[in-house]
Design a protein around this motif. Structure first.
Motif, PDB file in Angstrom:
ATOM      1  N   LEU A  21      -9.867  -6.186   2.792  1.00  0.00           N
ATOM      2  CA  LEU A  21      -8.848  -5.763   3.745  1.00  0.00           C
ATOM      3  C   LEU A  21      -9.378  -5.947   5.156  1.00  0.00           C
ATOM      4  O   LEU A  21     -10.520  -5.561   5.443  1.00  0.00           O
ATOM      5  CB  LEU A  21      -8.478  -4.292   3.541  1.00  0.00           C
ATOM      6  CG  LEU A  21      -7.869  -3.915   2.194  1.00  0.00           C
ATOM      7  CD1 LEU A  21      -7.704  -2.398   2.101  1.00  0.00           C
ATOM      8  CD2 LEU A  21      -6.538  -4.614   1.993  1.00  0.00           C
ATOM      9  N   ALA A  22      -8.560  -6.509   6.030  1.00  0.00           N
ATOM     10  CA  ALA A  22      -8.965  -6.645   7.431  1.00  0.00           C
ATOM     11  C   ALA A  22      -9.085  -5.277   8.089  1.00  0.00           C
ATOM     12  O   ALA A  22      -9.859  -5.093   9.020  1.00  0.00           O
ATOM     13  CB  ALA A  22      -7.971  -7.524   8.186  1.00  0.00           C
ATOM     14  N   ASP A  23      -8.310  -4.313   7.575  1.00  0.00           N
ATOM     15  CA  ASP A  23      -8.326  -2.953   8.115  1.00  0.00           C
ATOM     16  C   ASP A  23      -8.185  -1.976   6.952  1.00  0.00           C
ATOM     17  O   ASP A  23      -7.166  -1.999   6.248  1.00  0.00           O
ATOM     18  CB  ASP A  23      -7.163  -2.787   9.101  1.00  0.00           C
ATOM     19  CG  ASP A  23      -7.084  -1.408   9.727  1.00  0.00           C
ATOM     20  OD1 ASP A  23      -7.775  -0.473   9.275  1.00  0.00           O
ATOM     21  OD2 ASP A  23      -6.307  -1.263  10.689  1.00  0.00           O
ATOM     22  N   MET A  24      -9.180  -1.137   6.734  1.00  0.00           N
ATOM     23  CA  MET A  24      -9.140  -0.186   5.632  1.00  0.00           C
ATOM     24  C   MET A  24      -7.976   0.793   5.775  1.00  0.00           C
ATOM     25  O   MET A  24      -7.582   1.445   4.815  1.00  0.00           O
ATOM     26  CB  MET A  24     -10.473   0.562   5.518  1.00  0.00           C
ATOM     27  CG  MET A  24     -10.677   1.259   4.186  1.00  0.00           C
ATOM     28  SD  MET A  24     -10.478   0.203   2.718  1.00  0.00           S
ATOM     29  CE  MET A  24     -12.096  -0.502   2.576  1.00  0.00           C
ATOM     30  N   GLY A  25      -7.357   0.824   6.942  1.00  0.00           N
ATOM     31  CA  GLY A  25      -6.149   1.622   7.139  1.00  0.00           C
ATOM     32  C   GLY A  25      -4.991   1.150   6.272  1.00  0.00           C
ATOM     33  O   GLY A  25      -4.021   1.885   6.064  1.00  0.00           O
TER      34      GLY A  25
END
Length: 116
Positions: free
Chosen positions: A69-73
């Motif tokens: 994921l580029a952002d764990m968000g």
């Protein structure tokens, strides 16, 4: 033992079958710009289904999965799609990490290994 390559390109094959195992390259969404993590995940899982079918396998035979994921968000959003897709009772060993991906339009990349 023979090796079968699927969707061979100059840099990589999208899938490689060796013996009774199929290895998929990390898959990213087609037409990713502007798509949410959920939309990208759905597109990727559809692509994985197609590649597994070409190799003579399916998601019930997944052995392992790696998700970047580029952002764990986006973890919960991606998991909503993953959980609806994955075969319950046949879930693979899985890792999910945050990573800078190959291009900024990609928010999710998934690679899997499956039995034939």
């Amino acid at each position: 033992m023979s090796i079968k390559r699927i969707d061979v390109g100059p840099r990589m094959s999208q899938a490689v079958v060796h013996g009774n195992t199929v290895y998929l390259a990390g898959q990213v969404a087609i037409d990713a710009p502007g798509k949410s993590a959920a939309e990208q995940t759905k597109n990727i899982l559809d692509r994985i289904d197609g590649l597994l079918a070409q190799a003579g396998s399916d998601k019930t035979k997944l052995l392992s999965a790696t998700i970047w994921l580029a952002d764990m968000g986006d973890f919960a959003e991606m998991n909503t799609i993953w959980d609806a897709w994955v075969s319950q009772g046949n879930t693979p060993a899985r890792a999910c990490v945050e990573s800078k991906l190959a291009a900024p339009q990609f928010t999710v990349e998934i690679g899997v290994v499956a039995a034939i």
